[in-house]
Design an enzyme around this catalytic site. Structure first.
Site, short mmCIF file in Angstrom:
data_model
loop_
_atom_site.label_atom_id
_atom_site.label_comp_id
_atom_site.label_asym_id
_atom_site.label_seq_id
_atom_site.Cartn_x
_atom_site.Cartn_y
_atom_site.Cartn_z
N GLY A 155 0.83 -1.20 0.00
CA GLY A 155 0.00 0.00 0.00
C GLY A 155 0.86 1.25 0.00
CB CYS A 156 0.09 4.70 -1.03
SG CYS A 156 -1.55 4.84 -0.30
#
Ligand SMILES: NC(=O)C1=CN([C@@H]2O[C@H](COP(=O)(O)OP(=O)(O)OC[C@H]3O[C@@H](n4cnc5c(N)ncnc54)[C@H](OP(=O)(O)O)[C@@H]3O)[C@@H](O)[C@H]2O)C=CC1
Ligand SMILES: CC(=O)N[C@@H](CCC(=O)OP(=O)(O)O)C(=O)O
Length: 337
Positions: A155-156
């Site tokens: 994920g970011c």
């Protein structure tokens, strides 16, 4: 040239993938797909993303049975830029046909009893693939990424946070029993392209969300092997993440040890930059870089990490993973060397 199919190509990360693959020396686009029944099916990709007008001249195709068999026979690899449940349902089918899958969703990132029910709201049905998947944090997991058939691109927020914290953890500098505190802000593109009131122009205001229950807290803790406190904020800008991270150090850790930990982790790794000045979103937005800088006062360390959520936080990290997996030059399609 390897042929790459993108599932979810009309979305924000899918569109970034399309642009990166179009410019990649070893990859070519084999097809751009949306859901069967999508309102965007058969529209030219560039009509939704005019940035690529005259550059990418392909339609968005519905992912029907015919499309699936075309992908099975024609593509060399599949990129999934789809919601977690969609990736969860579709990835095993591509894998069964022998296609490597690079999944940008959270569907295969965190093994653990009850994790998906609690944080994603669905029961995971593919424990075999979940345990086989490589976590695609490109600077840290190269051997696993090379060997895996399924790569779960992080994920970011986890990418920004783990890039800053893993060197300290690897060097044993984080005070035992302490939890690093991550306070991060993301641009609105982090929520994807679909319309929602919360993400509309007049509603967005700099604010915390997901307080003490965001799914990236366990993702970061699991892959750091140390619990963290994680607090995301929605920022009133389009793209980019800035994470300010507070770390309690062990007693008697020197500046030299901290500098050596980061140097050891990132020397020769051009995507992570030790900037020597405080990172800012403008320096990384639209780029594949992760910028890091730190300062300390006694045992208190502050590290700041900045990335583009759609690139190092998703699409360009997926390309890093393909480059590692296929043995291409590590920066191919990302940075001109
Ligand atoms: N945005 C970000 O910063 C980041 C996102 N991610 C993850 O990447 C994934 C994609 O995110 P993002 O690009 O923001 O999402 P978007 O909502 O912008 O795009 C989703 C895409 O999936 C398509 N889609 C939906 N259902 C299906 C289906 N059944 N079959 C095929 N395609 C489908 C949509 O088109 P249509 O509905 O028209 O079919 C659209 O093209 C998500 O899992 C997200 O959590 C990860 C890191 C960062
Ligand atoms: C601003 C915003 O809403 N950001 C998203 C993070 C997007 C991301 O990293 O995606 P994954 O869900 O694939 O991990 C969120 O907090 O849910």
């Amino acid at each position: 040239m390897l042929k790459a199919a993108i599932i979810g190509a009309s979305g924000y990360t899918g569109a970034e993938l399309a642009g990166l693959i179009q410019g990649h020396p070893n990859l070519t686009l084999s097809g751009l797909y949306v859901s069967d029944g999508s309102q965007d099916a058969h529209k030219p990709f560039a009509s939704l993303h005019p940035r690529w007008r005259g550059v990418i001249d392909l339609p968005l195709l519905p992912l029907d049975d015919e499309a699936l068999s075309r992908i099975h026979t024609e593509a060399d690899l599949v990129l999934m830029a789809t919601a977690h449940e969609v990736s969860h349902d579709l990835a095993p089918g591509f894998l069964a046909k022998g296609l490597p899958v690079f999944d940008l969703s959270g569907a295969f990132r965190v093994p653990g009893e009850g994790f998906y029910e609690r944080f994603y709201g669905f029961q995971h049905q593919h424990g075999d693939w979940l345990s086989e998947a490589a976590y695609g944090l490109a600077e840290w997991n190269q051997d696993a990424i090379k060997a895996a058939k399924l790569i779960a691109v992080p994920g970011c927020y986890p990418t920004a946070s783990l890039s800053a914290l893993k060197p300290l953890q690897a060097a044993g500098l984080i005070a035992e029993g302490s939890k690093p505190i991550i306070s991060a802000v993301s641009g609105v593109s982090g929520a994807g392209r679909k319309a929602s009131v919360a993400n509309s122009f007049c509603e967005v205001s700099f604010k915390p969300y997901g307080v003490l229950n965001h799914r990236h807290q366990p993702e970061i803790s699991h892959h750091l092997d140390n619990q963290v406190v994680f607090q995301p904020h929605l920022g009133n800008f389009i793209r980019g993440i800035l994470a300010t991270i507070y770390v309690q150090l062990n007693d008697n850790v020197s500046d030299e040890q901290i500098a050596a930990a980061y140097k050891q982790a990132y020397q020769g790794q051009k995507i992570v930059r030790l900037t020597g000045q405080w990172p800012q979103i403008n320096d990384v937005a639209g780029t594949p870089f992760c910028d890091l800088h730190w300062a300390r006062d006694g045992n208190q360390l502050i590290v700041v990490s900045a990335i583009d959520n759609l690139l190092k936080g998703a699409a360009s990290q997926a390309i890093q993973c393909i480059n590692i997996h296929q043995g291409f030059s590590p920066l191919a399609g990302l940075v001109q060397e």
